[in-house]
Design an enzyme around this catalytic site. Structure first.
Site, PDB file in Angstrom:
ATOM      1  N   THR A  48       0.827  -1.212   0.000  1.00 61.93           N
ATOM      2  CA  THR A  48       0.000   0.000   0.000  1.00 61.93           C
ATOM      3  C   THR A  48       0.860   1.259   0.000  1.00 61.93           C
ATOM      4  O   THR A  48       2.007   1.236   0.472  1.00 61.93           O
ATOM      5  CB  THR A  48      -0.894  -0.006   1.264  1.00 61.93           C
ATOM      6  OG1 THR A  48      -1.517   1.266   1.418  1.00 61.93           O
ATOM      7  CG2 THR A  48      -0.081  -0.291   2.533  1.00 61.93           C
ATOM      8  N   ASP A  49       0.285   2.355  -0.489  1.00 62.43           N
ATOM      9  CA  ASP A  49       1.002   3.638  -0.444  1.00 62.43           C
ATOM     10  C   ASP A  49       1.161   4.143   0.994  1.00 62.43           C
ATOM     11  O   ASP A  49       1.969   5.037   1.258  1.00 62.43           O
ATOM     12  CB  ASP A  49       0.297   4.692  -1.309  1.00 62.43           C
ATOM     13  CG  ASP A  49      -1.168   4.930  -0.948  1.00 62.43           C
ATOM     14  OD1 ASP A  49      -1.668   4.321   0.018  1.00 62.43           O
ATOM     15  OD2 ASP A  49      -1.814   5.742  -1.655  1.00 62.43           O
ATOM     16  N   GLU A  50       0.395   3.563   1.929  1.00 58.47           N
ATOM     17  CA  GLU A  50       0.447   4.063   3.307  1.00 58.47           C
ATOM     18  C   GLU A  50       1.792   3.811   3.985  1.00 58.47           C
ATOM     19  O   GLU A  50       2.068   4.391   5.037  1.00 58.47           O
ATOM     20  CB  GLU A  50      -0.665   3.427   4.141  1.00 58.47           C
ATOM     21  CG  GLU A  50      -2.033   3.765   3.627  1.00 58.47           C
ATOM     22  CD  GLU A  50      -3.141   3.413   4.588  1.00 58.47           C
ATOM     23  OE1 GLU A  50      -2.873   3.217   5.781  1.00 58.47           O
ATOM     24  OE2 GLU A  50      -4.286   3.344   4.127  1.00 58.47           O
ATOM     25  N   TYR A  52      -1.596  -0.694  11.210  1.00 61.82           N
ATOM     26  CA  TYR A  52      -1.786  -1.320   9.887  1.00 61.82           C
ATOM     27  C   TYR A  52      -0.620  -0.993   8.957  1.00 61.82           C
ATOM     28  O   TYR A  52       0.047  -1.894   8.430  1.00 61.82           O
ATOM     29  CB  TYR A  52      -3.114  -0.848   9.249  1.00 61.82           C
ATOM     30  CG  TYR A  52      -3.166  -1.132   7.760  1.00 61.82           C
ATOM     31  CD1 TYR A  52      -3.214  -2.443   7.283  1.00 61.82           C
ATOM     32  CD2 TYR A  52      -3.127  -0.094   6.818  1.00 61.82           C
ATOM     33  CE1 TYR A  52      -3.228  -2.711   5.906  1.00 61.82           C
ATOM     34  CE2 TYR A  52      -3.141  -0.355   5.457  1.00 61.82           C
ATOM     35  CZ  TYR A  52      -3.194  -1.666   5.010  1.00 61.82           C
ATOM     36  OH  TYR A  52      -3.198  -1.920   3.657  1.00 61.82           O
ATOM     37  N   LYS A 111       2.412  -3.372   7.311  1.00 62.18           N
ATOM     38  CA  LYS A 111       2.585  -3.519   5.858  1.00 62.18           C
ATOM     39  C   LYS A 111       4.011  -3.097   5.477  1.00 62.18           C
ATOM     40  O   LYS A 111       4.665  -3.746   4.649  1.00 62.18           O
ATOM     41  CB  LYS A 111       1.561  -2.673   5.081  1.00 62.18           C
ATOM     42  CG  LYS A 111       0.137  -3.171   5.153  1.00 62.18           C
ATOM     43  CD  LYS A 111      -0.068  -4.560   4.559  1.00 62.18           C
ATOM     44  CE  LYS A 111       0.068  -4.611   3.044  1.00 62.18           C
ATOM     45  NZ  LYS A 111      -0.291  -5.947   2.503  1.00 62.18           N
TER      46      LYS A 111
HETATM   47  P1  NAD Z   1      -9.714  -7.326   2.635  1.00 59.84           P
HETATM   48  O1  NAD Z   1      -9.670  -7.088   4.098  1.00 59.84           O
HETATM   49  O2  NAD Z   1     -10.975  -7.065   1.880  1.00 59.84           O
HETATM   50  O3  NAD Z   1      -9.310  -8.853   2.338  1.00 59.84           O
HETATM   51  C1  NAD Z   1      -8.278  -9.495   3.005  1.00 59.84           C
HETATM   52  C2  NAD Z   1      -8.409 -11.006   2.745  1.00 59.84           C
HETATM   53  O4  NAD Z   1      -7.326 -11.671   3.405  1.00 59.84           O
HETATM   54  C3  NAD Z   1      -9.709 -11.601   3.298  1.00 59.84           C
HETATM   55  O5  NAD Z   1     -10.277 -12.486   2.353  1.00 59.84           O
HETATM   56  C4  NAD Z   1      -9.246 -12.378   4.544  1.00 59.84           C
HETATM   57  O6  NAD Z   1     -10.064 -13.488   4.844  1.00 59.84           O
HETATM   58  C5  NAD Z   1      -7.840 -12.783   4.123  1.00 59.84           C
HETATM   59  N1  NAD Z   1      -6.958 -13.041   5.283  1.00 59.84           N
HETATM   60  C6  NAD Z   1      -6.774 -12.242   6.366  1.00 59.84           C
HETATM   61  N2  NAD Z   1      -5.906 -12.817   7.227  1.00 59.84           N
HETATM   62  C7  NAD Z   1      -5.517 -13.993   6.656  1.00 59.84           C
HETATM   63  C8  NAD Z   1      -4.633 -15.033   7.046  1.00 59.84           C
HETATM   64  N3  NAD Z   1      -3.958 -14.977   8.212  1.00 59.84           N
HETATM   65  N4  NAD Z   1      -4.480 -16.084   6.221  1.00 59.84           N
HETATM   66  C9  NAD Z   1      -5.159 -16.165   5.050  1.00 59.84           C
HETATM   67  N5  NAD Z   1      -6.018 -15.208   4.632  1.00 59.84           N
HETATM   68  C10 NAD Z   1      -6.197 -14.141   5.426  1.00 59.84           C
HETATM   69  O7  NAD Z   1      -8.498  -6.492   2.054  1.00 59.84           O
HETATM   70  P2  NAD Z   1      -8.339  -5.751   0.650  1.00 59.84           P
HETATM   71  O8  NAD Z   1      -8.827  -4.379   0.767  1.00 59.84           O
HETATM   72  O9  NAD Z   1      -8.840  -6.645  -0.420  1.00 59.84           O
HETATM   73  O10 NAD Z   1      -6.727  -5.687   0.581  1.00 59.84           O
HETATM   74  C11 NAD Z   1      -5.980  -6.740  -0.002  1.00 59.84           C
HETATM   75  C12 NAD Z   1      -4.516  -6.363  -0.007  1.00 59.84           C
HETATM   76  O11 NAD Z   1      -4.329  -5.159  -0.734  1.00 59.84           O
HETATM   77  C13 NAD Z   1      -3.925  -6.116   1.378  1.00 59.84           C
HETATM   78  O12 NAD Z   1      -2.614  -6.633   1.397  1.00 59.84           O
HETATM   79  C14 NAD Z   1      -3.896  -4.598   1.504  1.00 59.84           C
HETATM   80  O13 NAD Z   1      -2.874  -4.182   2.368  1.00 59.84           O
HETATM   81  C15 NAD Z   1      -3.617  -4.216   0.073  1.00 59.84           C
HETATM   82  N6  NAD Z   1      -4.092  -2.863  -0.331  1.00 59.84           N
HETATM   83  C16 NAD Z   1      -5.388  -2.513  -0.123  1.00 59.84           C
HETATM   84  C17 NAD Z   1      -5.831  -1.270  -0.571  1.00 59.84           C
HETATM   85  C18 NAD Z   1      -7.278  -0.824  -0.395  1.00 59.84           C
HETATM   86  O14 NAD Z   1      -7.620   0.284  -0.765  1.00 59.84           O
HETATM   87  N7  NAD Z   1      -8.172  -1.645   0.147  1.00 59.84           N
HETATM   88  C19 NAD Z   1      -4.943  -0.392  -1.207  1.00 59.84           C
HETATM   89  C20 NAD Z   1      -3.604  -0.805  -1.385  1.00 59.84           C
HETATM   90  C21 NAD Z   1      -3.204  -2.045  -0.958  1.00 59.84           C
HETATM   91  O1  TDX Z   2     -16.621   6.491   7.976  1.00 55.25           O
HETATM   92  C1  TDX Z   2     -15.540   6.922   7.563  1.00 55.25           C
HETATM   93  N1  TDX Z   2     -15.378   8.272   7.392  1.00 55.25           N
HETATM   94  C2  TDX Z   2     -14.230   8.822   6.938  1.00 55.25           C
HETATM   95  O2  TDX Z   2     -14.142  10.066   6.806  1.00 55.25           O
HETATM   96  C3  TDX Z   2     -14.432   6.049   7.224  1.00 55.25           C
HETATM   97  C4  TDX Z   2     -14.575   4.551   7.394  1.00 55.25           C
HETATM   98  C5  TDX Z   2     -13.281   6.622   6.747  1.00 55.25           C
HETATM   99  N2  TDX Z   2     -13.159   7.961   6.614  1.00 55.25           N
HETATM  100  C6  TDX Z   2     -11.925   8.542   6.035  1.00 55.25           C
HETATM  101  C7  TDX Z   2     -10.620   8.005   6.588  1.00 55.25           C
HETATM  102  C8  TDX Z   2      -9.709   8.095   5.376  1.00 55.25           C
HETATM  103  O3  TDX Z   2      -9.160   9.394   5.263  1.00 55.25           O
HETATM  104  O4  TDX Z   2     -11.943   8.154   4.652  1.00 55.25           O
HETATM  105  C9  TDX Z   2     -10.623   7.860   4.191  1.00 55.25           C
HETATM  106  C10 TDX Z   2     -10.586   6.435   3.659  1.00 55.25           C
HETATM  107  O5  TDX Z   2     -10.737   5.574   4.770  1.00 55.25           O
HETATM  108  P1  TDX Z   2     -10.595   3.970   4.642  1.00 55.25           P
HETATM  109  O6  TDX Z   2     -11.598   3.471   3.668  1.00 55.25           O
HETATM  110  O7  TDX Z   2     -10.612   3.411   6.013  1.00 55.25           O
HETATM  111  O8  TDX Z   2      -9.186   3.826   3.921  1.00 55.25           O
HETATM  112  P2  TDX Z   2      -7.681   4.242   4.326  1.00 55.25           P
HETATM  113  O9  TDX Z   2      -7.509   4.342   5.798  1.00 55.25           O
HETATM  114  O10 TDX Z   2      -7.293   5.400   3.483  1.00 55.25           O
HETATM  115  O11 TDX Z   2      -6.902   2.903   3.840  1.00 55.25           O
HETATM  116  C11 TDX Z   2      -7.293   2.234   2.613  1.00 55.25           C
HETATM  117  O12 TDX Z   2      -6.387   2.531   1.587  1.00 55.25           O
HETATM  118  C12 TDX Z   2      -5.086   2.009   1.688  1.00 55.25           C
HETATM  119  C13 TDX Z   2      -7.374   0.741   2.822  1.00 55.25           C
HETATM  120  O13 TDX Z   2      -8.281   0.443   3.872  1.00 55.25           O
HETATM  121  C14 TDX Z   2      -6.017   0.150   3.101  1.00 55.25           C
HETATM  122  O14 TDX Z   2      -6.112  -1.263   3.178  1.00 55.25           O
HETATM  123  C15 TDX Z   2      -5.081   0.528   1.991  1.00 55.25           C
HETATM  124  O15 TDX Z   2      -3.795   0.118   2.277  1.00 55.25           O
END
Ligand code: NAD
Ligand code: TDX
Length: 337
Positions: free
Chosen positions: A122-124, A153, A157
């Site tokens: 992630t960019d975080e 988190y 990562k």
């Molecule tokens: P998500 O929480 O929707 O899905 C995570 C999945 O991993 C789930 O299916 C869960 O059951 C599985 N999991 C969790 N712990 C596990 C374990 N110990 N063993 C096996 N499986 C396990 O997450 P997401 O939003 O789909 O993110 C997926 C990946 O992408 C993560 O690595 C996250 O850091 C990265 N990422 C997410 C975002 C975003 O915006 N959501 C952005 C950049 C990177």
């Molecule tokens: O109810 C809300 N109100 C609000 O203002 C929630 C749930 C979030 N927020 C804000 C927090 C953040 O600035 O919105 C923004 C986005 O929040 P999230 O959806 O929780 O995402 P963020 O914390 O930015 O992280 C996401 O992007 C990077 C993913 O959850 C991560 O897994 C990924 O790595």
């Protein structure tokens, strides 16, 4: 590649990648390793032909299971993680376990077998950036930006990225890393910002904005994330880090106002709630390396259209999220959010 293992393939982004591979790579079989935590859902894999995939329920920290599963594999694409910042603030322990110990378990298995590994990050990991100045100028993250994570988190990562980098250098692990910006699209868990507000609006509840809402996120459609990951898996240089982004910067307030517009509501019909402790101010990705080196471009560049389609998906798939809504909101209520 004939068989790949996708960890976390029953989650939001991992399942999108599984669908992408099954649709576009007819010779590749996908084995999905997923613990099916609260965030994983086998329904995300509905519609996939049985001769093209299998779901193996299990933990990435289980070394024996991982070793066995990698026996036939040509590559691992590692999505599995605890992924929600707010959860990491109330209980960091599963983040340390899955994101650090889980990644360690996988790279140990992959290096022993000498197979290709792609790590999803992630960019975080880079921390946050200042807001743009009055002329719209500011910096963006690149693959040389120093790591500076803020939350449990993002720090786990970041730690997992560093493990992968060290395994490349010390053991010759054939790995690449990608750091992507905020994803949106169907199948995202309703704890996350956009689907939380969409489902609030469907339920007749006002959207909840943390703090002032000036925080900026750089949005990308999940389908574009998947196409970028496949490109890197096939053509990326071993040891390299690629940043994935689609120039989608929006403040959280702008996103809420867009959602309200698409629901036919007034732009101020939302609630300010408690801010997230340590809340990162702005993320922005410079994806020029990925575009120039591997020729990747995003397809979903119309954010409003992408969000409108996402709203329609949540409207027509209420049975996918409805049963979780009360529990998710009760948890947020505990922290005044
Ligand atoms: P998500 O929480 O929707 O899905 C995570 C999945 O991993 C789930 O299916 C869960 O059951 C599985 N999991 C969790 N712990 C596990 C374990 N110990 N063993 C096996 N499986 C396990 O997450 P997401 O939003 O789909 O993110 C997926 C990946 O992408 C993560 O690595 C996250 O850091 C990265 N990422 C997410 C975002 C975003 O915006 N959501 C952005 C950049 C990177
Ligand atoms: O109810 C809300 N109100 C609000 O203002 C929630 C749930 C979030 N927020 C804000 C927090 C953040 O600035 O919105 C923004 C986005 O929040 P999230 O959806 O929780 O995402 P963020 O914390 O930015 O992280 C996401 O992007 C990077 C993913 O959850 C991560 O897994 C990924 O790595």
């Amino acid at each position: 590649m004939r068989e790949i293992v996708v960890t976390g393939g029953a989650g939001f982004i991992g399942s999108n990648f599984v669908h992408y591979v099954v649709k576009n790579q007819p010779d590749v079989f996908v084995a999905i390793l997923d613990k099916l935590t609260y965030a994983g859902n086998a329904r995300n894999l509905e519609g996939l032909p049985n001769d093209r995939h299998k779901l193996v329920p299990g933990d990435i920290c289980d070394a024996e299971l991982v070793d066995n599963l990698l026996e036939k594999a040509d590559a691992v694409v590692h999505y599995a993680a605890e992924s929600h910042n707010d959860n990491s603030l109330s209980d960091p322990s599963p983040f340390v376990q899955t994101n650090l110990v889980g990644t360690y378990t996988l790279i140990e298995a992959a290096r022993k077998k000498g197979i290709r590994f792609h790590h999803i990050s992630t960019d975080e990991v880079y921390g946050d950036l200042p807001l743009r100045d009055a002329d719209g100028n500011s910096e963006s993250f690149t693959d040389t930006t120093p790591y500076n994570p803020s939350s449990p988190y993002s720090s786990t990562k970041a730690g997992s990225d560093l493990l992968v980098r060290a395994w490349v250098r010390s053991f010759g692990l054939k790995a690449t890393i990608s750091n992507c910006s905020n994803n949106y699209g169907p199948y995202q868990h309703i704890e996350k910002f956009i689907p939380r507000q969409i489902t609030n609006l469907i339920c007749g509840v006002r959207p909840k904005l943390y703090g002032s809402g000036e925080n900026v996120r750089d949005w990308i459609h999940t389908n574009d994330h998947s196409s970028a990951v496949w490109k890197i898996l096939e053509e990326g240089r071993i040891g390299e880090t690629y940043l994935i982004g689609a120039d989608g910067e929006k403040s959280n307030k702008e996103v809420i106002e867009l959602l309200l517009k698409l629901f036919g509501k007034s732009p101020d019909d939302f609630e300010h709630v408690n801010d997230r402790p340590g809340h990162d101010l702005r993320y922005a990705i410079d994806s020029s390396k990925l575009r120039a080196e591997l020729g990747w471009t995003p397809e979903f560049t119309d954010f409003e259209k992408g969000v409108e389609e996402t709203i329609n998906w949540y409207k027509t798939n209420e049975d996918w999220w409805r049963s979780q809504k009360a529990e998710v909101e009760a948890k947020y209520a505990l922290s005044g959010q």
